[in-house]
Design an enzyme around this catalytic site. Structure first.
Site, PDB file in Angstrom:
ATOM      1  N   HIS A  47       0.691  -1.421   0.002  1.00 35.98           N
ATOM      2  CA  HIS A  47      -0.325  -0.066   0.061  1.00 35.98           C
ATOM      3  C   HIS A  47       0.870   1.170   0.005  1.00 35.98           C
ATOM      4  O   HIS A  47       0.345   2.419  -0.279  1.00 35.98           O
ATOM      5  CB  HIS A  47      -1.044   0.110   1.139  1.00 35.98           C
ATOM      6  CG  HIS A  47      -1.945  -1.001   1.324  1.00 35.98           C
ATOM      7  ND1 HIS A  47      -2.905  -1.473   0.390  1.00 35.98           N
ATOM      8  CD2 HIS A  47      -2.035  -2.082   2.273  1.00 35.98           C
ATOM      9  CE1 HIS A  47      -3.261  -2.620   0.657  1.00 35.98           C
ATOM     10  NE2 HIS A  47      -3.064  -2.832   1.910  1.00 35.98           N
ATOM     11  N   GLN A 149       0.721 -13.651   5.473  1.00 39.43           N
ATOM     12  CA  GLN A 149      -0.253 -12.895   5.978  1.00 39.43           C
ATOM     13  C   GLN A 149      -1.679 -13.833   5.666  1.00 39.43           C
ATOM     14  O   GLN A 149      -1.851 -14.065   4.629  1.00 39.43           O
ATOM     15  CB  GLN A 149      -0.560 -11.437   5.503  1.00 39.43           C
ATOM     16  CG  GLN A 149       0.346 -10.553   6.204  1.00 39.43           C
ATOM     17  CD  GLN A 149      -0.088  -9.139   5.872  1.00 39.43           C
ATOM     18  OE1 GLN A 149       0.475  -8.389   4.940  1.00 39.43           O
ATOM     19  NE2 GLN A 149      -0.924  -8.597   6.487  1.00 39.43           N
ATOM     20  N   GLU A 151      -5.495 -13.017   5.715  1.00 43.33           N
ATOM     21  CA  GLU A 151      -6.394 -11.933   5.736  1.00 43.33           C
ATOM     22  C   GLU A 151      -7.520 -12.138   5.070  1.00 43.33           C
ATOM     23  O   GLU A 151      -8.175 -11.082   4.562  1.00 43.33           O
ATOM     24  CB  GLU A 151      -5.642 -10.787   5.522  1.00 43.33           C
ATOM     25  CG  GLU A 151      -4.914 -10.655   4.279  1.00 43.33           C
ATOM     26  CD  GLU A 151      -3.935  -9.650   4.168  1.00 43.33           C
ATOM     27  OE1 GLU A 151      -4.002  -8.491   4.658  1.00 43.33           O
ATOM     28  OE2 GLU A 151      -2.930  -9.802   3.376  1.00 43.33           O
ATOM     29  N   ASP A 177      -8.188  -6.620   6.511  1.00 44.70           N
ATOM     30  CA  ASP A 177      -8.900  -7.139   5.169  1.00 44.70           C
ATOM     31  C   ASP A 177      -9.401  -8.459   5.490  1.00 44.70           C
ATOM     32  O   ASP A 177     -10.592  -8.671   4.785  1.00 44.70           O
ATOM     33  CB  ASP A 177      -7.538  -7.422   4.298  1.00 44.70           C
ATOM     34  CG  ASP A 177      -6.980  -6.262   3.625  1.00 44.70           C
ATOM     35  OD1 ASP A 177      -7.700  -5.589   3.011  1.00 44.70           O
ATOM     36  OD2 ASP A 177      -5.934  -6.317   3.685  1.00 44.70           O
TER      37      ASP A 177
END
Length: 272
Positions: A47, A149, A151, A177
């Site tokens: 991001h 991750q 998510e 998320d």
């Protein structure tokens, strides 16, 4: 010289580690955070604004401290993962891992044969101090920290299988998320989201792998450490700067007798 992976050593020793996010890819902020005493800094390429050159600059900025720089990659692209580890990345955070097969491919991309498919150019890469660490090949795999991750709801279903993959060092729960995947965007404290997180924790701990996360609604970093997470990343330089300029402008508007500005959005997982 061979720089030890202090974050991986702390995790192996069972010592909690506290870190923060770098969104701007500006090495000065990484250096400041490292000097301040954070155990690690996550440079966010998913991001944030950074790429390979900024990752190298960030690692150099923190090299004079005890902090470990972790790179959150944009995706599990094996070519880019290999470029990062050749550039000296000691810790990788890979988002949106949903299956054991995906996790296995990540590990294979950054390990040398016979355990992986990483190409060997360690006589010239930054990872081996440009060839000045003669036994780098033998030490490289064990010195790298691989964090995946979880998510999405699909990833929760596969959490145990993902954690069982040899070479996955830490499972990182991404509550923001995950809440979106559950149809409750931003509601990280919702009972349904808490239940998904609890299922993930149970599955990963059954395998004996460490867990990491970010603060969420109803959970501070202190509480998460008390719950046994090995590392927690909180805040970012963007968040800290935004809070500062908002406070300063509030003072200015008050001095001028103006109405207060519309409050900013509620903090995300990056800003607690």
């Amino acid at each position: 010289m061979f720089r030890p992976n202090r974050l991986k050593a702390r995790i192996r020793a069972g010592e909690p580690s506290f870190g923060t996010w770098l969104q701007s890819a500006e090495p000065t902020f990484a250096e400041m955070a490292a000097i301040a005493g954070f155990d690690f800094i996550i440079m966010d390429e998913e991001h944030g604004a950074g790429a390979l050159e900024a990752a190298v600059a960030t690692m150099r900025a923190a090299a004079c401290t005890e902090a470990t720089v972790m790179i959150r990659v944009p995706s599990a692209d094996p070519v880019y993962l290999r470029r990062l580890v050749d550039a000296g990345a000691q810790a990788l955070l890979v988002p949106m891992v949903e299956t054991a097969e995906e996790a296995r491919a990540i590990v294979e991309a950054v390990r040398y044969p016979p355990h992986g498919r990483r190409g060997n150019a360690n006589d010239i890469t930054r990872s081996s101090s440009y060839g000045m660490v003669p036994d780098y090949y033998a030490r490289a795999d064990d010195s790298l920290l691989i964090v995946v991750q979880i998510e999405t709801v699909t990833a929760v279903e596969n959490a145990r299988a993902i954690a069982e993959v040899d070479g996955v060092d830490v499972v990182f729960i991404g509550p923001t998320d995950l809440s979106g995947s559950a149809g409750l965007p931003g509601q990280t404290g919702a009972p349904e989201v808490e239940a998904l997180i609890a299922r993930t924790v149970e599955a990963v701990r059954a395998v004996g792998k460490p867990l990491a996360t970010v603060p969420r609604a109803g959970r501070t970093h202190q509480q998460l450490f008390d719950e046994g997470y090995c590392f927690v990343a909180s805040g970012s330089e963007i968040y800290f700067y935004r809070r500062g300029v908002e406070a300063l402008m509030a003072e200015w508007r008050s001095y001028r007798g103006e109405a207060a500005a519309t409050p900013a959005a509620a903090p995300s997982s990056y800003g607690r």
